[in-house]
Structures are given as structure tokens and as C-alpha cells.
Design a protein around this motif. Sequence first.
Motif, PDB file in Angstrom:
ATOM      1  N   HIS A  24      56.229   1.199  98.284  1.00 29.99           N
ATOM      2  CA  HIS A  24      55.228   2.185  98.682  1.00 29.99           C
ATOM      3  C   HIS A  24      55.822   3.365  99.441  1.00 29.99           C
ATOM      4  CE1 HIS A  24      55.366  -0.516 102.274  1.00 29.99           C
ATOM      5  NE2 HIS A  24      55.285   0.641 102.920  1.00 29.99           N
ATOM      6  N   LEU A  40      52.967   5.563 100.869  1.00 30.84           N
ATOM      7  CA  LEU A  40      51.802   5.577  99.994  1.00 30.84           C
ATOM      8  C   LEU A  40      50.669   4.709 100.523  1.00 30.84           C
ATOM      9  CD1 LEU A  40      53.487   5.406  96.470  1.00 30.84           C
ATOM     10  CD2 LEU A  40      52.571   7.409  97.644  1.00 30.84           C
ATOM     11  N   VAL A 155      45.969   5.483  95.797  1.00 29.08           N
ATOM     12  CA  VAL A 155      47.040   5.042  94.892  1.00 29.08           C
ATOM     13  C   VAL A 155      46.510   3.985  93.934  1.00 29.08           C
ATOM     14  CG1 VAL A 155      49.295   3.915  94.772  1.00 29.08           C
ATOM     15  CG2 VAL A 155      48.834   5.603  96.562  1.00 29.08           C
ATOM     16  N   THR A 158      43.727   5.599  91.369  1.00 28.03           N
ATOM     17  CA  THR A 158      44.308   6.450  90.328  1.00 28.03           C
ATOM     18  C   THR A 158      45.150   5.629  89.360  1.00 28.03           C
ATOM     19  OG1 THR A 158      46.143   7.000  91.834  1.00 28.03           O
ATOM     20  CG2 THR A 158      44.291   8.540  91.730  1.00 28.03           C
ATOM     21  N   GLY A 159      45.834   4.620  89.863  1.00 32.50           N
ATOM     22  CA  GLY A 159      46.611   3.746  88.973  1.00 32.50           C
ATOM     23  C   GLY A 159      45.718   2.944  88.046  1.00 32.50           C
ATOM     24  N   SER A 214      47.322  13.895  86.237  1.00 28.29           N
ATOM     25  CA  SER A 214      48.217  13.427  87.293  1.00 28.29           C
ATOM     26  C   SER A 214      47.991  14.206  88.583  1.00 28.29           C
ATOM     27  CB  SER A 214      49.686  13.578  86.867  1.00 28.29           C
ATOM     28  OG  SER A 214      49.990  12.736  85.781  1.00 28.29           O
ATOM     29  N   CYS A 252      55.574  12.475  95.239  1.00 27.89           N
ATOM     30  CA  CYS A 252      54.702  11.406  94.752  1.00 27.89           C
ATOM     31  C   CYS A 252      53.891  11.929  93.574  1.00 27.89           C
ATOM     32  CB  CYS A 252      53.787  10.921  95.865  1.00 27.89           C
ATOM     33  SG  CYS A 252      52.475   9.801  95.337  1.00 27.89           S
ATOM     34  N   THR A 253      53.847  11.169  92.486  1.00 30.55           N
ATOM     35  CA  THR A 253      53.017  11.501  91.339  1.00 30.55           C
ATOM     36  C   THR A 253      52.162  10.294  91.008  1.00 30.55           C
ATOM     37  OG1 THR A 253      54.692  13.010  90.447  1.00 30.55           O
ATOM     38  CG2 THR A 253      52.983  12.242  88.917  1.00 30.55           C
ATOM     39  N   LEU A 254      50.845  10.475  91.012  1.00 33.22           N
ATOM     40  CA  LEU A 254      49.905   9.379  90.760  1.00 33.22           C
ATOM     41  C   LEU A 254      49.212   9.587  89.426  1.00 33.22           C
ATOM     42  CD1 LEU A 254      48.276   9.171  94.304  1.00 33.22           C
ATOM     43  CD2 LEU A 254      50.195   7.824  93.426  1.00 33.22           C
TER      44      LEU A 254
END
Length: 254
Positions: A24, A40, A155, A158-159, A214, A252-254
Motif C-alpha cells: 500500500h 494508499l 482504492v 476503484t479496484g 483511471s 499512484c494510478t487507480l
Amino acid sequence: MGSPMQAQAAERIVMAIRLGIPEHVQDVSQPTGGGVLLDLNSGRCYAMNPTAYELWREWHRSGDFDLGFQAVADRDPDYCGERFRSDSRRLADDLLRKGLLITVPEVSRRPGGVVRVVVRCSESVGSELSGLALVALLVMPLALLLVRMPFRLTVWLTGWLREYWCCGEATPEQALSAILATRSTTRYHPGRIACLELSLGAVLILAVRRRHLSLVIGVADNPCRFHAWVETKGGPLGYPTDADIAEFRPICTL
């Protein structure tokens, strides 16, 4: 009381514990030295000076306090004293307390992205925008709530949307329409609505239509500052347009 042999065995076990970086925690280096860590789970960012960031990276690479300390000390004679070792130990303890280091084997990490050119979207977004305005009114309260809650919830959500709900990638035109739709709702919501709220709102708006967009968080220095934007396969897209995305490096890219 255990025997001396038992005590030695216990000491070997303690010394065998390796330092690692939890999944994280994301990082990005600064062009002028140092780096920034992003947790994160909490959404907190930590700016590190060049020496602290070198130590953190060496502990990441070697998994060992002494090896990482020695690698940094060998680069500069001023770092060879006992004071530097003591300062390094305090830094490691502080990073462990904050969860930015962990005493387990090193975990795998995703490489950071590279900012590309800003997408120049088409002006023909009027019909798309009108269709998203109502969705934005319903979704923006959720975006504003998520921003004020532990970042790990954003996080996770969005995942989950990316893996299990969205069935296609958003186009740049759809992304711009979603951001403009979030802007149209700001007058109904008091308080701070800036780049993170707008970008997360756009992600959620398009998720309603099962399109993935994203969310990217980046960092820049001189002075140290943060920015959020959205990105499609066509590249990054920021709004408002006065923020130059090229100045920021994704952390960071989610």
C-alpha cells in the motif's frame, strides 16, 4: 531461563528479519533529490529529503538495515559516523511505526507511470454532458464522502469497479464530459471541491455507465505539491486546464 545456545538462536532469528515495503506504499523520486511516499491506506503523503529517501530505497533493495545504511554511508565520508547510524535507526523506527516499512520479506511493486502529453479532446461533448448531468448530481455526494474517509476505501472501490463492474475503457470525450458534469454540480455542494474530488467524481460517473476511467495522483516539487487527474488509453486529461500535468510525476494510478 534458556541456555546460552537458545539465546544465540533467538538472536539469529531477530537478525534474520528483513525490511520490506508494503504493497500500500507507492513512491516517486524528485528531480532535485529526495522523494515522496504515498500511503494508499490513509491517503497521506510523506516528503523525504535526499538522504532519507536514499536510505528508504536501499532498505527496499537490500531488505537489511545494515546493508542499506552502509550503501548510503559509502557514498559520502560525512555519513560514516555513529551519529548518522543513530539518525538512520530513528528514521527506520519512524517509518516502521507509520507503516512505510515492514519487517517481512520484500513484496512486489508495480512500476510507476510516466506522464505523457495532455489529451486534447474534441469540443463535441454537449450531448454527452447533458446525459451525465443527472448522474453527476447523484454520484458526487459519494465522491465527496470517499475523499473524507480512509483512502483505502477509494482504492478498494476503484479496484472493484475496474475488475468486476466496468466492461470497457472510457474515451477521452467521455472523460471530459464526466469532468465537466462534476463541475456543473459544485454549486450544490459547499466546501472544498478541487482536482481530487472532480477526478474521483468523473471516475464514478462513468462507472455508472460501466466505463473504466483511471484516477491518477501525481507529485511535483519546488514547491512540493500534489495534483489528481484522470487518464484514458489516449493519455492523461486534467481539469481545470490551468494545472500543467506535465509538471507532475504519477505516484499512484487507480
